[in-house]
Design an enzyme around this catalytic site. Sequence first.
Site, PDB file in Angstrom:
ATOM      1  N   ASP A  28     -27.623  31.820 -15.995  1.00 41.88           N
ATOM      2  CA  ASP A  28     -26.009  31.388 -15.882  1.00 41.88           C
ATOM      3  C   ASP A  28     -25.672  30.100 -16.406  1.00 41.88           C
ATOM      4  O   ASP A  28     -26.456  29.208 -16.046  1.00 41.88           O
ATOM      5  CB  ASP A  28     -25.901  31.857 -14.341  1.00 41.88           C
TER       6      ASP A  28
ATOM      7  N   HIS B  64     -23.472  30.304 -25.252  1.00 45.64           N
ATOM      8  CA  HIS B  64     -24.334  31.526 -25.576  1.00 45.64           C
ATOM      9  C   HIS B  64     -25.446  31.065 -26.620  1.00 45.64           C
ATOM     10  O   HIS B  64     -26.658  31.302 -26.554  1.00 45.64           O
ATOM     11  CB  HIS B  64     -23.823  32.823 -25.832  1.00 45.64           C
TER      12      HIS B  64
ATOM     13  N   LEU C 101     -47.642  38.016 -22.610  1.00 44.55           N
ATOM     14  CA  LEU C 101     -46.879  38.162 -21.628  1.00 44.55           C
ATOM     15  C   LEU C 101     -45.768  39.122 -21.935  1.00 44.55           C
ATOM     16  O   LEU C 101     -45.231  39.514 -23.006  1.00 44.55           O
ATOM     17  CB  LEU C 101     -45.793  36.780 -22.149  1.00 44.55           C
TER      18      LEU C 101
HETATM   19  C1  IPE Z   1     -24.807  37.032 -14.171  1.00 44.35           C
HETATM   20  O1  IPE Z   1     -24.089  36.078 -14.539  1.00 44.35           O
HETATM   21  C2  IPE Z   1     -25.219  37.883 -15.485  1.00 44.35           C
HETATM   22  C3  IPE Z   1     -26.026  37.184 -16.766  1.00 44.35           C
HETATM   23  C4  IPE Z   1     -26.548  36.157 -16.409  1.00 44.35           C
HETATM   24  C5  IPE Z   1     -26.464  38.270 -17.640  1.00 44.35           C
HETATM   25  P1  IPE Z   1     -22.304  36.314 -14.323  1.00 44.35           P
HETATM   26  O2  IPE Z   1     -21.659  35.121 -14.860  1.00 44.35           O
HETATM   27  O3  IPE Z   1     -21.884  37.583 -14.952  1.00 44.35           O
HETATM   28  O4  IPE Z   1     -22.227  36.437 -12.786  1.00 44.35           O
HETATM   29  P2  IPE Z   1     -20.804  36.337 -11.901  1.00 44.35           P
HETATM   30  O5  IPE Z   1     -19.855  37.088 -12.395  1.00 44.35           O
HETATM   31  O6  IPE Z   1     -20.709  34.698 -11.716  1.00 44.35           O
HETATM   32  O7  IPE Z   1     -21.483  36.956 -10.493  1.00 44.35           O
HETATM   33  C1  IPE Z   2     -24.331  33.507 -18.566  1.00 41.81           C
HETATM   34  O1  IPE Z   2     -23.571  32.366 -18.629  1.00 41.81           O
HETATM   35  C2  IPE Z   2     -24.525  34.546 -19.785  1.00 41.81           C
HETATM   36  C3  IPE Z   2     -24.087  35.757 -19.392  1.00 41.81           C
HETATM   37  C4  IPE Z   2     -23.544  36.101 -18.567  1.00 41.81           C
HETATM   38  C5  IPE Z   2     -24.081  36.414 -20.653  1.00 41.81           C
HETATM   39  P1  IPE Z   2     -22.105  32.708 -18.509  1.00 41.81           P
HETATM   40  O2  IPE Z   2     -21.382  33.114 -19.870  1.00 41.81           O
HETATM   41  O3  IPE Z   2     -21.889  33.558 -17.337  1.00 41.81           O
HETATM   42  O4  IPE Z   2     -21.624  31.028 -18.074  1.00 41.81           O
HETATM   43  P2  IPE Z   2     -20.451  30.663 -17.104  1.00 41.81           P
HETATM   44  O5  IPE Z   2     -21.064  31.019 -15.765  1.00 41.81           O
HETATM   45  O6  IPE Z   2     -19.059  31.168 -17.444  1.00 41.81           O
HETATM   46  O7  IPE Z   2     -20.580  29.115 -17.162  1.00 41.81           O
HETATM   47 MG    MG Z   3     -21.645  33.105 -15.316  1.00 42.93          MG
END
Ligand code: IPE
Ligand code: IPE
Ligand code: MG
Length: 239
Positions: free
Chosen positions: A16, A33, A127
């Site tokens: 995240d 990303h 792995l």
């Molecule tokens: C969880 O992150 C999903 C992934 C890392 C793929 P999110 O960014 O979607 O989670 P919330 O919405 O902050 O809980």
């Molecule tokens: C996690 O990073 C990746 C996915 C959920 C695909 P985020 O896109 O949720 O990044 P933040 O939480 O908005 O910084």
């Molecule tokens: Mg996120």
Amino acid sequence: MTTDRSVPSHIAIVMDGNGRWANRRYMPRVAGHKQGVDALHRCVKACVERGVQVLTVFAFSSENWERPADEVSGLIELLAKALAREVAQLSKDGVRIHFVGERDSLSDGLKQGFEQAESATAHNSRLIFNICFNYGGRWDVAQAASKLAVQGKIINVENLNTVMSLAHVADPDLVIRTGGEQRMSNFLLWQAAYSELYFSDKLWPDFDEFALDEAISEFKLRERRFGKTSEQIQFENTK
Ligand code: IPE
Ligand code: IPE
Ligand code: MG
């Protein structure tokens, strides 16, 4: 490669913080990303080098479809490109890829990409790399229960364990979440029952092998009791 027994066998990661990484640089979220894919590349390599047996990552949740359409399509494009670019090398490194999540509703192209990556790496065992895409922990429990129902089997813990989407691996020892949030966000709700949880404030694109080593070091200090007492665990360790 280390033979240290206390390295977690199975590490699962909620990757995240990509969006915030990009926002801080006044870049579009998809640029975050893209950096996240690079961080994942380094993380897989680091896990192979450290003798981790299973790495499970949360790449896209069943709720992430709710994001703006250009972010969703950008993410899918990045994943498809990463597969086309990386699978051959991953296979040489002994990595076996599994995609985990609801697949039927995905496009034919993506499904094909997943199947190709899985079959090209199916002979590997150094792995096991589970990529959770269109995954949700609630979906996982529901799909497992409905499989048992169709088979006319009793819905109990033992039978569910045979049909959950990670039935091919043991439960994660360590679940890492980057990005500073301390929640599961519908990740491995069933399988993380006794996982050690580790939260890092680092945004995923900044999570490097040193950060991974810090998480592993912290893991090694934890006493996993699985419901028993500390005295029982210490006694078992002397045997
Ligand atoms: C969880 O992150 C999903 C992934 C890392 C793929 P999110 O960014 O979607 O989670 P919330 O919405 O902050 O809980
Ligand atoms: C996690 O990073 C990746 C996915 C959920 C695909 P985020 O896109 O949720 O990044 P933040 O939480 O908005 O910084
Ligand atoms: Mg996120």
